[in-house]
Design a protein around this motif. Structure first.
Motif, PDB file in Angstrom:
ATOM      1  N   GLU A  84       0.822  -1.209   0.000  1.00  0.00           N
ATOM      2  CA  GLU A  84       0.000   0.000   0.000  1.00  0.00           C
ATOM      3  C   GLU A  84       0.854   1.256   0.000  1.00  0.00           C
ATOM      4  O   GLU A  84       0.513   2.265  -0.606  1.00  0.00           O
ATOM      5  N   SER A  85       1.958   1.217   0.727  1.00  0.00           N
ATOM      6  CA  SER A  85       2.825   2.386   0.797  1.00  0.00           C
ATOM      7  C   SER A  85       3.930   2.249  -0.234  1.00  0.00           C
ATOM      8  O   SER A  85       4.668   1.286  -0.249  1.00  0.00           O
ATOM      9  N   ARG A  86       4.071   3.233  -1.106  1.00  0.00           N
ATOM     10  CA  ARG A  86       5.121   3.205  -2.120  1.00  0.00           C
ATOM     11  C   ARG A  86       6.382   3.888  -1.622  1.00  0.00           C
ATOM     12  O   ARG A  86       7.411   3.867  -2.285  1.00  0.00           O
ATOM     13  N   ARG A  87       6.329   4.509  -0.458  1.00  0.00           N
ATOM     14  CA  ARG A  87       7.510   5.175   0.078  1.00  0.00           C
ATOM     15  C   ARG A  87       8.325   4.182   0.894  1.00  0.00           C
ATOM     16  O   ARG A  87       7.789   3.401   1.655  1.00  0.00           O
ATOM     17  N   LEU A  88       9.629   4.271   0.722  1.00  0.00           N
ATOM     18  CA  LEU A  88      10.541   3.385   1.434  1.00  0.00           C
ATOM     19  C   LEU A  88      10.744   3.907   2.852  1.00  0.00           C
ATOM     20  O   LEU A  88      11.466   4.877   3.076  1.00  0.00           O
ATOM     21  N   ARG A  89      10.060   3.267   3.820  1.00  0.00           N
ATOM     22  CA  ARG A  89      10.148   3.725   5.208  1.00  0.00           C
ATOM     23  C   ARG A  89      10.995   2.806   6.070  1.00  0.00           C
ATOM     24  O   ARG A  89      11.627   3.249   7.015  1.00  0.00           O
ATOM     25  N   LEU A  90      10.985   1.530   5.753  1.00  0.00           N
ATOM     26  CA  LEU A  90      11.720   0.553   6.555  1.00  0.00           C
ATOM     27  C   LEU A  90      12.526  -0.341   5.623  1.00  0.00           C
ATOM     28  O   LEU A  90      12.327  -0.358   4.413  1.00  0.00           O
ATOM     29  N   GLY A  91      13.434  -1.100   6.209  1.00  0.00           N
ATOM     30  CA  GLY A  91      14.195  -2.062   5.420  1.00  0.00           C
ATOM     31  C   GLY A  91      15.659  -2.055   5.777  1.00  0.00           C
ATOM     32  O   GLY A  91      16.104  -1.376   6.714  1.00  0.00           O
ATOM     33  N   ASN A  92      16.416  -2.826   5.016  1.00  0.00           N
ATOM     34  CA  ASN A  92      17.853  -2.944   5.221  1.00  0.00           C
ATOM     35  C   ASN A  92      18.549  -2.832   3.878  1.00  0.00           C
ATOM     36  O   ASN A  92      18.029  -3.275   2.853  1.00  0.00           O
ATOM     37  N   LEU A  93      19.718  -2.256   3.892  1.00  0.00           N
ATOM     38  CA  LEU A  93      20.534  -2.146   2.685  1.00  0.00           C
ATOM     39  C   LEU A  93      21.983  -2.434   3.060  1.00  0.00           C
ATOM     40  O   LEU A  93      22.535  -1.805   3.956  1.00  0.00           O
ATOM     41  N   ARG A  94      22.580  -3.396   2.360  1.00  0.00           N
ATOM     42  CA  ARG A  94      23.945  -3.836   2.681  1.00  0.00           C
ATOM     43  C   ARG A  94      24.907  -3.398   1.591  1.00  0.00           C
ATOM     44  O   ARG A  94      24.738  -3.759   0.434  1.00  0.00           O
ATOM     45  N   LEU A  95      25.906  -2.615   1.991  1.00  0.00           N
ATOM     46  CA  LEU A  95      26.936  -2.150   1.073  1.00  0.00           C
ATOM     47  C   LEU A  95      28.252  -2.866   1.373  1.00  0.00           C
ATOM     48  O   LEU A  95      28.608  -3.050   2.535  1.00  0.00           O
ATOM     49  N   ALA A  96      28.955  -3.247   0.310  1.00  0.00           N
ATOM     50  CA  ALA A  96      30.301  -3.801   0.433  1.00  0.00           C
ATOM     51  C   ALA A  96      31.223  -2.900  -0.361  1.00  0.00           C
ATOM     52  O   ALA A  96      31.000  -2.675  -1.556  1.00  0.00           O
ATOM     53  N   ALA A  97      32.245  -2.333   0.288  1.00  0.00           N
ATOM     54  CA  ALA A  97      33.060  -1.299  -0.344  1.00  0.00           C
ATOM     55  C   ALA A  97      34.545  -1.605  -0.228  1.00  0.00           C
ATOM     56  O   ALA A  97      35.003  -2.111   0.799  1.00  0.00           O
ATOM     57  N   ASP A  98      35.288  -1.280  -1.305  1.00  0.00           N
ATOM     58  CA  ASP A  98      36.738  -1.355  -1.184  1.00  0.00           C
ATOM     59  C   ASP A  98      37.254  -0.146  -0.413  1.00  0.00           C
ATOM     60  O   ASP A  98      38.306  -0.183   0.195  1.00  0.00           O
ATOM     61  N   SER A  99      36.492   0.936  -0.440  1.00  0.00           N
ATOM     62  CA  SER A  99      36.770   2.100   0.400  1.00  0.00           C
ATOM     63  C   SER A  99      35.492   2.900   0.561  1.00  0.00           C
ATOM     64  O   SER A  99      34.870   3.303  -0.433  1.00  0.00           O
ATOM     65  N   VAL A 100      35.094   3.140   1.788  1.00  0.00           N
ATOM     66  CA  VAL A 100      33.836   3.837   2.038  1.00  0.00           C
ATOM     67  C   VAL A 100      33.956   5.334   1.750  1.00  0.00           C
ATOM     68  O   VAL A 100      32.944   6.023   1.584  1.00  0.00           O
ATOM     69  N   HIS A 101      35.205   5.862   1.637  1.00  0.00           N
ATOM     70  CA  HIS A 101      35.387   7.296   1.404  1.00  0.00           C
ATOM     71  C   HIS A 101      34.672   7.770   0.144  1.00  0.00           C
ATOM     72  O   HIS A 101      34.191   8.905   0.087  1.00  0.00           O
ATOM     73  N   HIS A 102      34.594   6.909  -0.860  1.00  0.00           N
ATOM     74  CA  HIS A 102      34.042   7.317  -2.141  1.00  0.00           C
ATOM     75  C   HIS A 102      32.527   7.486  -2.117  1.00  0.00           C
ATOM     76  O   HIS A 102      31.957   8.008  -3.071  1.00  0.00           O
ATOM     77  N   VAL A 103      31.881   7.039  -1.067  1.00  0.00           N
ATOM     78  CA  VAL A 103      30.424   7.043  -1.060  1.00  0.00           C
ATOM     79  C   VAL A 103      29.860   7.742   0.178  1.00  0.00           C
ATOM     80  O   VAL A 103      28.672   7.675   0.437  1.00  0.00           O
TER      81      VAL A 103
END
Length: 289
Positions: A84-103
């Motif tokens: 019903e809700s199209r807005r992203l209110r909850l959830g999880n997102l997993r990032l894997a980075a060679d260096s987090v500085h770039h993001v």
């Protein structure tokens, strides 16, 4: 073959055991074991090897897991679409980075727009990040050492030159630039063999007939910078990845810049996942500004 059997198999494979899978699915362990057993018997295959109360996926199990990853990810996308809700209110997102500085700027902007989404960030080299994306252990990768591939969606982030760094009291610290030949005569602190920084430097050295000799070889960027800061030798890093808290002197490497290009990537088949799409859209917006 039934949905519940595939779900049981998938959860056991992801959880690493029948007990954990049963807990995740809120079922009993015998029920989970029975569903997996029926699936194996129906198709006369062995999906798990079971030895000394330990389980491991067989070759057939690995192939089936690749399919169930796509199946249940598609199910999640369908559920999101019909929500019903199209807005992203909850959830999880997993990032894997060679260096987090770039993001870092993208992370900040994403958090402002979607404060209810929990972000998890891990680090690794190109090989481990690609493996995590393919196995659905990570949703988005941040790396630069991967040629364009139809399996992945790419969003360029930035490009920065590799520079030499030295402790403030190092004899070379006052130099604005150094040639590779000069660097070869100094004690060098170098990253592990799988490092992209090291590979680019070695390629340039080979092109110019210079042999780089390493006084210290160390795994990981942060460990290498700590050793450089102690005065043990000269190290190398992307200019974009060097913070100002170590008091290290920045020294340009003479010649054409050795650029470290970074990009966001995700599996092409997952680009419509709501959280992944939202993060990529934020990144596109930042790069357009």
């Amino acid at each position: 073959m039934r949905y519940v059997q595939l779900r049981a198999f998938h959860q056991v494979a992801m959880s690493g055991g029948f007990s954990r899978a049963a807990s995740e699915l809120r079922l009993t362990q015998p029920a989970i074991s029975d569903q997996v057993r029926k699936l194996e018997e129906e198709y006369d295959v062995l999906l798990f090897s079971r030895q000394h109360r330990q389980i491991a996926l067989t070759a057939m199990g690995e192939r089936l897991l690749a399919i169930t990853h796509r199946l249940f990810d598609a199910e999640d996308q369908a559920r999101e679409l019909l929500s019903e809700s199209r807005r992203l209110r909850l959830g999880n997102l997993r990032l894997a980075a060679d260096s987090v500085h770039h993001v870092l700027d993208v992370l900040g902007a994403f958090r402002e727009s979607y404060p209810g989404v929990q972000l998890t960030v891990s680090t690794g080299n190109t090989e481990t990040i690609v493996a995590q994306l393919r196995s659905y252990e990570a949703d988005i990768g941040v790396l630069g050492d991967l040629a364009p591939h139809r399996d992945f969606e790419f969003i360029p982030l930035n490009a920065a030159p590799i520079i030499a760094v030295a402790a403030a009291d190092h004899p070379m610290a006052t130099r604005r630039s150094l040639s590779l030949a000069e660097l070869a005569d100094s004690p060098l602190v170098m990253r592990e063999a799988g490092s992209r920084t090291r590979r680019l430097l070695e390629q340039r050295a080979a092109e110019t007939g210079v042999k780089l000799r390493y006084a210290i070889e160390v795994e990981g960027r942060e460990a290498a910078l700590d050793i450089v800061a102690s005065g043990a030798g000269i190290g190398f890093v992307s200019a974009a990845e060097l913070g100002g808290d170590r008091g290290l002197a920045r020294i340009a490497i003479e010649g054409a810049p050795l650029l470290m290009e970074e990009a966001l990537i995700c599996l092409s088949e997952r680009r419509e996942n709501k959280a992944i799409k939202a993060f990529l859209d934020v990144a596109r917006g930042r790069s357009a500004n």
